[in-house]
Design an enzyme around this catalytic site. Structure first.
Site, mmCIF file in Angstrom:
data_model
loop_
_atom_site.group_PDB
_atom_site.id
_atom_site.type_symbol
_atom_site.label_atom_id
_atom_site.label_comp_id
_atom_site.label_asym_id
_atom_site.label_seq_id
_atom_site.Cartn_x
_atom_site.Cartn_y
_atom_site.Cartn_z
ATOM 1 N N ASN A 56 0.456 -1.215 0.209
ATOM 2 C CA ASN A 56 -0.283 0.138 -0.040
ATOM 3 C C ASN A 56 1.250 1.016 -0.404
ATOM 4 O O ASN A 56 0.170 1.932 0.515
ATOM 5 C CB ASN A 56 -0.801 0.467 1.051
ATOM 6 C CG ASN A 56 -0.164 0.200 2.453
ATOM 7 O OD1 ASN A 56 0.707 -0.025 2.496
ATOM 8 N ND2 ASN A 56 -1.039 0.318 4.005
ATOM 9 N N HIS A 83 3.730 7.860 1.178
ATOM 10 C CA HIS A 83 3.493 6.688 2.163
ATOM 11 C C HIS A 83 4.373 5.510 2.039
ATOM 12 O O HIS A 83 3.927 5.034 1.002
ATOM 13 C CB HIS A 83 1.748 6.407 2.355
ATOM 14 C CG HIS A 83 1.542 5.633 2.924
ATOM 15 N ND1 HIS A 83 0.493 4.206 2.544
ATOM 16 C CD2 HIS A 83 1.516 5.068 4.487
ATOM 17 C CE1 HIS A 83 0.821 3.348 3.578
ATOM 18 N NE2 HIS A 83 1.110 4.409 4.579
ATOM 19 N N SER A 120 -6.571 5.557 -1.382
ATOM 20 C CA SER A 120 -6.370 4.740 -2.045
ATOM 21 C C SER A 120 -6.536 4.655 -3.500
ATOM 22 O O SER A 120 -7.206 4.343 -4.237
ATOM 23 C CB SER A 120 -6.389 3.518 -2.029
ATOM 24 O OG SER A 120 -5.997 2.406 -2.621
ATOM 25 N N HIS A 148 -5.597 6.191 10.803
ATOM 26 C CA HIS A 148 -4.642 6.486 9.826
ATOM 27 C C HIS A 148 -5.031 6.935 7.767
ATOM 28 O O HIS A 148 -4.027 6.727 7.409
ATOM 29 C CB HIS A 148 -3.347 5.558 9.962
ATOM 30 C CG HIS A 148 -3.539 4.051 9.304
ATOM 31 N ND1 HIS A 148 -4.627 3.667 9.178
ATOM 32 C CD2 HIS A 148 -2.443 3.538 8.303
ATOM 33 C CE1 HIS A 148 -5.041 2.139 8.504
ATOM 34 N NE2 HIS A 148 -3.608 2.254 8.261
ATOM 35 N N GLY A 149 -5.512 5.778 8.180
ATOM 36 C CA GLY A 149 -6.258 5.645 6.374
ATOM 37 C C GLY A 149 -7.760 5.845 6.535
ATOM 38 O O GLY A 149 -8.850 5.851 7.426
ATOM 39 N N ALA A 150 -8.643 4.719 5.599
ATOM 40 C CA ALA A 150 -9.522 4.000 5.081
ATOM 41 C C ALA A 150 -9.773 2.635 6.031
ATOM 42 O O ALA A 150 -11.015 2.528 6.379
ATOM 43 C CB ALA A 150 -10.358 4.075 3.994
#
Length: 475
Positions: A201, A233, A374, A398-400
């Protein structure tokens, strides 16, 4: 998840009261739909964390939480410095995986005729993909200096600006790193990896600011609508993975001698005050510095690429924050100021206004918090809140968060098709692995908009800006 197990304390805050082997309560953040999507494995992992020795509650699961190795991803657990434990599974394999965002001084319209050229240039200059390394070779003393110096090492080598360091967690270098606790094999895996994205990712994304929610804070952060930003990232590459791989079995084997009954082998841990616990902290600290150095070198390469196509661009670091770490921090717990070791696995530190660790320009606003998307989805910039110190040990999402495993995503999506669909939407994606695009398909993740909104409603961060992708370089 059976929502009847939880008690709603406040908007987007749900409490699981301690029971069975749990030593403390757990708190789940999210709206009702997010909570209902949680699987039983995530619930079990939260319970396991809450049952470890010396845990200081509550254990937290962020809105992007899902099952992981040991701790759930999106999990936060704090442990008493005298009685508590440190867990390699509570930090994870990609030590200090994190994200940094860079402002450019450009507007979206400045890229209209150059986005393809920029994508090609970045893809040529930024090593990405499994095992792909860069031109920097580190061995012996050079490797140890990097592991001790972090981003400060990179700046000292001419790959960055001194003012970058104040915009990085720990000012770009943590002081508890001990390269002597990192194995030769781990160091060998990092020998030629400095300044590379890696796979999975990890990404480099050029974005523009679509929406500003808080103009005053956005101004303090140096961002406005239509601004072009760059987000990176990535983490500590093979070095961090090897550290976890080596210390997890050591902790599992030593647990009986420490009198620790592990609820799961994946959650192996050691007392913080033990020799093994201190060894791991020293190695993990070196892994953190490795990741900070890596993102700093990548920033240097990105600046060189922009300079070729946009000589007037001025790339300034907005902020860099990690989300796979364990740090000693102070919090007010039951009326007393205590030092605890906070594990954040797939969770971001989110310090509130007035915190002494923040640079002066962010003391009034709170820490910038970067939430990655993403490829085809939005990313966000948030700001930490003072309330988060009491609610979540100054942590947020921190993200989805994944909605599908990588194997499920590969079955459901075709990388080429995803790449073409994004291209039709005006998003350029270059990748070292078409399979990687399928694994990281936007629909393989939860709805990032819902996750971020729940984070704000829970009071653990504030929405400042929404970003949209222009081009993405994937590992």
């Amino acid at each position: 998840m059976n929502i009847k197990l939880l008690q709603q304390d406040a908007p987007c805050r749900w409490r699981l009261e301690k029971h069975g082997q749990m030593n403390v309560d757990a708190v789940f953040f999210g709206d009702k739909d997010i909570i209902l999507q949680l699987d039983d494995t995530t619930l079990a992992q939260v319970r396991d964390v809450a049952s470890l020795p010396g845990v200081v509650g509550p254990v937290c699961a962020m809105p992007d939480a899902h099952s992981g190795y040991g701790f759930p991803i999106g999990g936060v657990g704090a442990f008493d410095q005298e009685r508590g434990v440190v867990s390699a599974g509570g930090v994870g394999f990609d030590i200090s995986c994190g994200v940094r965002t860079i402002t450019t001084g450009l507007k979206r319209q400045d890229l209209f005729s150059c986005d393809a050229k920029l994508a090609d240039l970045l893809f040529r200059r930024i090593p990405c993909g499994t095992g792909e390394g860069g031109e920097i070779i580190l061995e012996g003393c050079d490797m140890d200096e990097m592991l001790l110096g972090g981003a400060s090492w990179a700046v000292g080598m001419g790959m960055g600006r001194p003012e970058d360091l104040g915009r990085i967690e720990c000012n770009g270098r943590n002081t508890f790193a001990d390269p002597s606790k990192v194995s030769i094999q781990a160091k060998q895996r990092m020998r030629n990896q400095m300044g590379s994205l890696g796979s999975g990712n990890h990404y480099l994304e050029v974005q523009y600011v679509e929406t500003i929610y808080d103009r005053k804070t956005a101004e303090a952060f140096g961002i406005a609508e239509e601004d072009v930003l760059v987000s990176v990232h990535c983490g500590s590459r093979g070095l961090g993975h090897q550290i976890a791989k080596e210390y997890l079995p050591l902790m599992e084997k030593a647990a009986p001698a420490f009198g620790i009954k592990l609820p799961s082998r994946d959650i192996a841990c050691a007392p913080i005050r033990s020799e093994l616990g201190q060894d791991y902290l020293g190695a993990m600290g070196a892994g953190i510095n490795c990741a900070l150095a890596n993102r700093q070198v990548l920033t240097h390469l990105i600046r060189e690429c922009f300079a070729e196509l946009f000589p007037k661009a001025d790339l300034k670091l907005l902020y860099d924050v990690s989300h796979n770490t364990c740090h000693k921090e102070e919090f007010l717990i039951k009326g007393n100021r205590k030092s605890v070791y906070v594990h954040r696995k797939g969770a971001t530190r989110a310090l509130g206004p007035g915190h002494p660790e923040l640079p002066r320009e962010f003391r009034k606003t709170g820490q910038p918090v970067i939430i990655g998307g993403s490829m085809g989805t939005a990313s966000y910039i948030l700001a930490g809140t003072a309330e988060a110190a009491d609610i979540s040990f100054s942590s947020c999402c921190h993200g989805a968060g994944r909605a599908m495993s990588r194997a499920q995503a590969r079955k459901a999506f075709k990388g080429n098709r995803i790449q073409n669909e994004l291209g039709r939407k005006g998003i350029i994606v270059h990748t070292a692995s078409v399979r990687g695009i399928a694994e990281e398909a936007p629909d393989a993740y939860k709805d990032v908009d819902s996750v971020v909104l729940a984070t704000e409603r829970a009071g653990i961060s504030r929405m400042i800006a929404k970003l949209r992708p222009i081009l993405c370089i994937k590992g």
